[in-house]
Scaffold this motif. Structure first.
Motif, mmCIF file in Angstrom:
data_model
loop_
_atom_site.group_PDB
_atom_site.id
_atom_site.type_symbol
_atom_site.label_atom_id
_atom_site.label_comp_id
_atom_site.label_asym_id
_atom_site.label_seq_id
_atom_site.Cartn_x
_atom_site.Cartn_y
_atom_site.Cartn_z
ATOM 1 N N THR A 138 9.927 3.289 -7.398
ATOM 2 C CA THR A 138 8.897 2.342 -7.474
ATOM 3 C C THR A 138 7.793 2.882 -8.822
ATOM 4 O OG1 THR A 138 8.638 3.822 -5.255
ATOM 5 C CG2 THR A 138 6.936 3.620 -6.081
ATOM 6 N N TYR A 146 1.318 -0.424 -9.481
ATOM 7 C CA TYR A 146 1.402 -1.822 -8.961
ATOM 8 C C TYR A 146 0.772 -2.349 -10.582
ATOM 9 C CZ TYR A 146 -1.529 -5.407 -6.900
ATOM 10 O OH TYR A 146 -1.914 -6.509 -5.852
ATOM 11 N N GLU A 151 -4.077 2.833 -5.035
ATOM 12 C CA GLU A 151 -3.661 2.482 -4.145
ATOM 13 C C GLU A 151 -2.192 1.637 -2.808
ATOM 14 O OE1 GLU A 151 -6.758 0.249 -0.330
ATOM 15 O OE2 GLU A 151 -6.963 0.631 -2.165
ATOM 16 N N TYR A 152 -2.199 0.870 -4.245
ATOM 17 C CA TYR A 152 -0.967 0.250 -4.561
ATOM 18 C C TYR A 152 0.051 0.402 -4.915
ATOM 19 C CZ TYR A 152 -4.117 -2.923 -1.797
ATOM 20 O OH TYR A 152 -5.275 -3.140 -0.979
ATOM 21 N N GLU A 153 1.082 0.274 -5.184
ATOM 22 C CA GLU A 153 2.082 0.614 -6.060
ATOM 23 C C GLU A 153 3.578 -1.029 -5.816
ATOM 24 O OE1 GLU A 153 4.061 3.759 -3.870
ATOM 25 O OE2 GLU A 153 5.309 2.683 -2.534
ATOM 26 N N GLN A 156 7.378 -1.618 -5.552
ATOM 27 C CA GLN A 156 8.639 -1.043 -4.927
ATOM 28 C C GLN A 156 10.110 -2.407 -5.818
ATOM 29 O OE1 GLN A 156 9.476 0.603 -1.124
ATOM 30 N NE2 GLN A 156 9.329 2.326 -1.495
ATOM 31 N N ARG A 198 0.741 -0.922 0.106
ATOM 32 C CA ARG A 198 0.276 -0.078 -0.033
ATOM 33 C C ARG A 198 0.697 1.367 -0.236
ATOM 34 N NH1 ARG A 198 -5.202 -0.990 1.492
ATOM 35 N NH2 ARG A 198 -5.963 -2.776 2.069
ATOM 36 N N LYS A 199 0.938 2.395 -0.447
ATOM 37 C CA LYS A 199 1.630 3.713 -1.240
ATOM 38 C C LYS A 199 1.117 4.179 0.262
ATOM 39 C CE LYS A 199 0.136 5.011 -5.623
ATOM 40 N NZ LYS A 199 -0.525 5.877 -7.006
ATOM 41 N N THR A 200 0.732 3.656 1.418
ATOM 42 C CA THR A 200 0.743 4.409 3.009
ATOM 43 C C THR A 200 1.114 4.153 3.738
ATOM 44 O OG1 THR A 200 -2.033 3.483 3.200
ATOM 45 C CG2 THR A 200 -1.578 5.355 2.789
#
Length: 218
Positions: A108, A111, A120-122, A124, A80-82
């Motif tokens: 980065t 997703y 919402e997601y990414e 790395q 999640r990005k957060t």
């Protein structure tokens, strides 16, 4: 040279996400631990399955990679990005010289899976250029084999998906990806790199894959 530059030059259609086997014309998909189920009849984990899969994956790796080969060790973390970044047990436990961590690169990306989750997601992506001899291959393969099970070692990242680890051999232009205890994928720039492997470990390949593989290795 970084991993992006290398892929653009040698594997221009390949993104390092599952599955690389379907992204490139020259490749083999191996099924591991065939006929041995993950669980025993009493519900306990069948360790023979994981040990067999590990031995097969290590055998394939050693057929393709020499200790002095140069490679990128690439790891995808899906989060999640957060989400606060937690410790990743990929590089530190498996590098013989911890000073190599100073050369670890990260980028980065969006997703790569469900389109509706990209906000919402990414992903790395970590990469380290080193020699095969610089890494503890055994530990990395075992942790990949243990993806869906509470066995150690594990990569130890609390994320949306278990990390994916790719071994990108830049000396021989080969990419090896062990996705879990069920199998691994190998792609190469030229068929001659993989043809002996296909002939030697033919029985580790499912019949449904053989026609496609044979055409790619002609």
């Amino acid at each position: 040279m970084n991993i992006e530059e290398y892929l653009d030059k040698r594997f221009p259609t390949v993104e390092l996400v599952p599955t690389i086997y379907y992204q490139w014309d020259i490749g083999i998909h191996f099924s591991l631990g065939e006929g041995i189920y993950q669980l025993k009849e009493n519900g306990e984990l069948n360790l023979e399955r994981f040990h067999t899969g590990y031995k097969q994956a290590l055998t394939i790796f050693k057929e393709l990679y020499d200790q002095n080969d140069d490679l990128f060790l690439v790891t995808n973390i899906y989060r999640r990005k957060t989400q606060q970044q937690r410790k990743m047990k990929v590089y530190y436990p498996n590098l013989r010289d911890k000073n190599n961590l100073k050369r670890l690169q990260v980028k980065t990306y969006p997703y790569p899976f469900e389109e509706d989750r990209r906000e919402e997601y990414e992903m790395q992506q970590f990469s380290l250029q080193c020699k095969v001899n610089d890494i503890r291959v055994n530990g990395l393969l075992k942790a990949a084999i243990h993806e869906d099970f509470s066995l150690k070692p594990r990569f130890g990242v609390d994320s949306v998906h278990y990390p994916d680890v790719f071994f990108v051999n830049i000396t021989k232009d080969i990419i090896f990806f062990l996705y879990d205890d069920r199998g691994c994928e190998v792609i190469a720039r030229t068929a001659d790199r993989l043809r002996p492997l296909y002939e030697k470990y033919y029985n580790w390949i499912e019949e449904v894959d053989r026609e496609r593989i044979e055409k790619s290795l002609l």
